[in-house]
Write a protein that holds these residues in place. Structure first.
Motif, PDB file in Angstrom:
ATOM      1  N   ARG A   1      42.963  37.289  38.297  1.00 48.68           N
ATOM      2  CA  ARG A   1      43.689  36.043  38.535  1.00 48.68           C
ATOM      3  C   ARG A   1      45.095  36.236  39.085  1.00 48.68           C
ATOM      4  O   ARG A   1      45.705  35.285  39.551  1.00 48.68           O
ATOM      5  CB  ARG A   1      43.753  35.244  37.237  1.00 48.68           C
ATOM      6  N   THR A   2      45.604  37.441  39.029  1.00 53.50           N
ATOM      7  CA  THR A   2      46.975  37.656  39.502  1.00 53.50           C
ATOM      8  C   THR A   2      47.044  38.054  40.974  1.00 53.50           C
ATOM      9  O   THR A   2      48.121  38.169  41.532  1.00 53.50           O
ATOM     10  CB  THR A   2      47.681  38.736  38.669  1.00 53.50           C
ATOM     11  N   GLY A   3      45.911  38.255  41.598  1.00 53.02           N
ATOM     12  CA  GLY A   3      45.881  38.688  42.995  1.00 53.02           C
ATOM     13  C   GLY A   3      46.681  37.817  43.945  1.00 53.02           C
ATOM     14  O   GLY A   3      47.477  38.332  44.733  1.00 53.02           O
ATOM     15  N   PRO A   4      46.507  36.484  43.915  1.00 58.12           N
ATOM     16  CA  PRO A   4      47.285  35.659  44.840  1.00 58.12           C
ATOM     17  C   PRO A   4      48.791  35.803  44.655  1.00 58.12           C
ATOM     18  O   PRO A   4      49.545  35.830  45.629  1.00 58.12           O
ATOM     19  CB  PRO A   4      46.803  34.237  44.530  1.00 58.12           C
ATOM     20  N   SER A   5      49.234  35.923  43.420  1.00 54.79           N
ATOM     21  CA  SER A   5      50.666  36.105  43.172  1.00 54.79           C
ATOM     22  C   SER A   5      51.146  37.430  43.756  1.00 54.79           C
ATOM     23  O   SER A   5      52.197  37.497  44.397  1.00 54.79           O
ATOM     24  CB  SER A   5      50.941  36.063  41.666  1.00 54.79           C
ATOM     25  N   VAL A   6      50.375  38.479  43.558  1.00 54.21           N
ATOM     26  CA  VAL A   6      50.714  39.793  44.109  1.00 54.21           C
ATOM     27  C   VAL A   6      50.736  39.725  45.629  1.00 54.21           C
ATOM     28  O   VAL A   6      51.624  40.285  46.282  1.00 54.21           O
ATOM     29  CB  VAL A   6      49.712  40.866  43.613  1.00 54.21           C
TER      30      VAL A   6
END
Length: 199
Positions: free
Chosen positions: A135-140
């Motif tokens: 779930r953190t991919g877009p933020s990264v």
């Protein structure tokens, strides 16, 4: 006997705990050994013991650096990138054009821009897939890829430095490349003469 002196029951209990830990470690070691053996048996060797040439010749699952592609491969990759740029990047992330945030409608004519946009697009493909990045991919992706790329691309000294600074005036200009001196004692690629082929 003092309170710190272990009792026989306490020692027996500690020995049982150690025995259980060793049994657990042995079980984990056996499991890991079996997994390694299965991986080794399934890769690298064919049935006749020779290296599996098919695995060596397989193409990578993601496209290589776009500037190393040519012909139809380059055209196909650039067309897919252009679709992403036109339908997602520009309408969603690029603000108004100005002297401090340049843009070029003919971005594909700037190799440095193509390389940066392609790299960010590849990262977007990976980091927006929950199976590969959670779930953190877009933020990264926003923090590590998009924001630095947009800052470099649209900077007044970036690849679009000679292009559009006013949205009402479309402008495309290739900035001259800085000169590069050849290494002492070496000819440049243009000056290099091929060696004659011996008989």
């Amino acid at each position: 006997m003092s309170e710190d002196t272990p009792t026989l029951d306490g020692i027996a209990e500690d020995v049982e705990d150690l025995r259980a830990m060793i049994t657990g470690f042995a079980s984990q070691l056996e499991h890991n050994t079996n997994a390694v053996n299965q991986l080794a048996a399934g890769k690298g060797e064919g049935e006749d013991g020779q290296d599996d040439d098919k695995e060596k010749k397989e193409k990578p699952k993601t496209p290589p650096f776009i500037l190393r592609l040519s012909g139809e491969e380059y055209a196909t990759e650039l067309a897919a990138l252009a679709d992403w740029v036109a339908n997602l990047l520009v309408p969603t992330y690029l603000s108004e054009v100005s002297s401090s945030a340049t843009w070029c409608a003919s971005w594909w004519a700037h190799p440095a821009a193509v390389a940066r946009l392609h790299a960010v697009w590849l990262a977007w493909q990976e980091l927006t897939d929950p199976e590969t990045c959670g779930r953190t991919g877009p933020s990264v992706w926003h923090r590590d890829h998009l924001d630095p790329m947009v800052a470099q691309l649209r900077d007044a000294s970036g690849p679009f430095g000679g292009c559009m600074t006013n949205p009402d005036r479309s402008q495309h200009s290739d900035l001259p490349s800085p000169p590069v001196e050849p290494l002492p004692g070496r000819a440049t690629a243009a000056e290099a003469v091929p060696e004659p082929v011996g008989n």
